[in-house]
Design an enzyme around this catalytic site. Structure first.
Site, PDB file in Angstrom:
ATOM      1  N   GLN A   1     -12.116   4.628  -6.969  1.00 20.49           N
ATOM      2  CA  GLN A   1     -13.324   5.455  -7.031  1.00 20.49           C
ATOM      3  C   GLN A   1     -13.019   6.781  -7.740  1.00 20.49           C
ATOM      4  O   GLN A   1     -12.083   7.488  -7.376  1.00 20.49           O
ATOM      5  CB  GLN A   1     -13.840   5.708  -5.602  1.00 20.49           C
TER       6      GLN A   1
ATOM      7  N   LYS B   1     -21.594   0.220  -1.481  1.00 24.60           N
ATOM      8  CA  LYS B   1     -20.920  -1.010  -1.944  1.00 24.60           C
ATOM      9  C   LYS B   1     -20.547  -1.869  -0.746  1.00 24.60           C
ATOM     10  O   LYS B   1     -20.776  -3.075  -0.738  1.00 24.60           O
ATOM     11  CB  LYS B   1     -19.631  -0.666  -2.708  1.00 24.60           C
TER      12      LYS B   1
ATOM     13  N   ASP C   1     -14.011  -2.644 -12.829  1.00 26.60           N
ATOM     14  CA  ASP C   1     -14.755  -1.506 -13.392  1.00 26.60           C
ATOM     15  C   ASP C   1     -14.682  -1.504 -14.924  1.00 26.60           C
ATOM     16  O   ASP C   1     -15.433  -0.792 -15.590  1.00 26.60           O
ATOM     17  CB  ASP C   1     -14.185  -0.184 -12.858  1.00 26.60           C
TER      18      ASP C   1
END
Ligand code: NDP
Length: 294
Positions: A98, A54, A121
């Site tokens: 994450q 990322k 997300d």
């Protein structure tokens, strides 16, 4: 025998970055650089690799990202305090925690503590609810990437039978909702299979599109499909390479055995993986655009 078309997420994601360029320039002309905060707890090697990919893409596109690396034994309260700061920090348009988190942390509690307007997300219950009711704000990156691949390949789901295997909150369940929404490029009839499903072949044999998000190699083989099925392989599995190299990545589908039976399929690597990152970039750009609306 038909020739199986390879649906390359590598190529499609490049088109997506190209199509985002104008939106990014417009934001930058208004002195806004889309900015993402990533919270990484512990030292899971796969998570570290994913976060590095990322960072690489964000840097390549000249977007801003900062990773907040916390120790494995960080307390839930410390993570909540960091999230509170990030929620209130105007510098960051998007926040991503994450997963997976260490076992002593209540993941749902953490996801619920992200400002839903910064939840790129799409895992906050408010965003899950908006998606479920057909009014999505942020669509989770992997399912959104799957829909984009189908769109780019001109594969319509209208009147098709879609079989999703796997019901996780990050892939299987949201893609089962998306594929069945009454919207352009969706409107499929979706069956959601999981480890409690009796005789999965019964469903895959009648599927026009199979979406596998299981996490087990060779779960989908050619003899489970009718001719002409589209296979979207989300799985990423590390297996022994057997050619002098220590390991390689494979999907949930047995690539060789679906050739000549599937009409099209996403490879692993180079399929849904790059699309997931592209959708994270797109969601972060969207978040930066929302920030202008106050
Ligand atoms: P989870 O482990 O959270 O979910 C797996 C799902 O598969 C569960 O619903 C489970 O059922 C189901 N399942 C497991 N075994 C079987 C079986 N034998 N038959 C039918 N269903 C089964 O995984 P994720 O959804 O997080 O990820 C799935 C895969 O996708 C992994 O390989 C992961 O690495 C990969 N992935 C790839 C991404 C990408 O960008 N390409 C992004 C995210 C994930 P039950 O609910 O009953 O346990």
């Amino acid at each position: 025998m038909i020739e199986t078309q390879v649906l390359s997420g590598k190529i499609i994601s490049q088109n997506i970055y190209d199509s985002l360029a104008l939106r990014i320039t417009t934001l930058k002309n208004n002195t806004i650089t889309p900015s993402l905060a990533v919270v990484l707890v512990g030292n899971n090697p796969a998570s570290a690799v994913y976060v590095r990919s990322k960072e690489k893409i964000f840097s390549h596109l000249k977007l801003h990202t900062k990773t907040f690396q916390l120790d494995q034994d960080t307390t839930e309260l410390e993570i909540l305090q960091l999230l509170d700061n990030l929620n209130n920090d105007q510098q960051y348009h998007g926040i991503l925690v994450q997963l997976p988190l260490p076992e002593h942390i209540d993941t749902q509690n953490i996801l619920c503590s992200i400002d839903p307007r910064k939840d790129v997300d799409g895992f906050h219950p408010e965003n899950v609810g908006l998606l479920s009711t057909g009014h999505p704000r942020y669509i989770p990156c992997t399912p959104k990437g799957i829909i984009k691949v189908l769109e780019y390949a001109n594969i319509s789901l209208h009147q098709k039978h879609v079989v999703v295997i796997g019901r996780s909150n990050i892939v299987g369940r949201p893609i089962s909702i998306l594929t069945s929404l009454k919207k352009e490029n969706s409107n499929g009839t979706t069956t959601l299979c999981h480890s409690g499903t009796l005789d999965i072949n019964n469903f895959t044999m009648h599927a026009d599109v199979v979406i596998a998000a299981i996490g087990q190699p060779k779960s989908i083989t050619g003899d489970m499909l009718k001719s002409g099925t589209v296979v979207i392989d989300v799985g990423i599995n590390k297996v022994h390479a057997g050619n002098g190299k220590s390991h390689k990545l494979v999907g949930d589908a047995d690539w060789d055995s679906i050739q000549g039976i599937a009409a099209a399929a996403t490879p692993v690597p180079g399929g849904i993986g790059p699309m997931t990152i592209a959708m994270l970039v797109e969601n972060t750009v969207e978040a930066a655009e929302y920030s202008q609306q106050g």
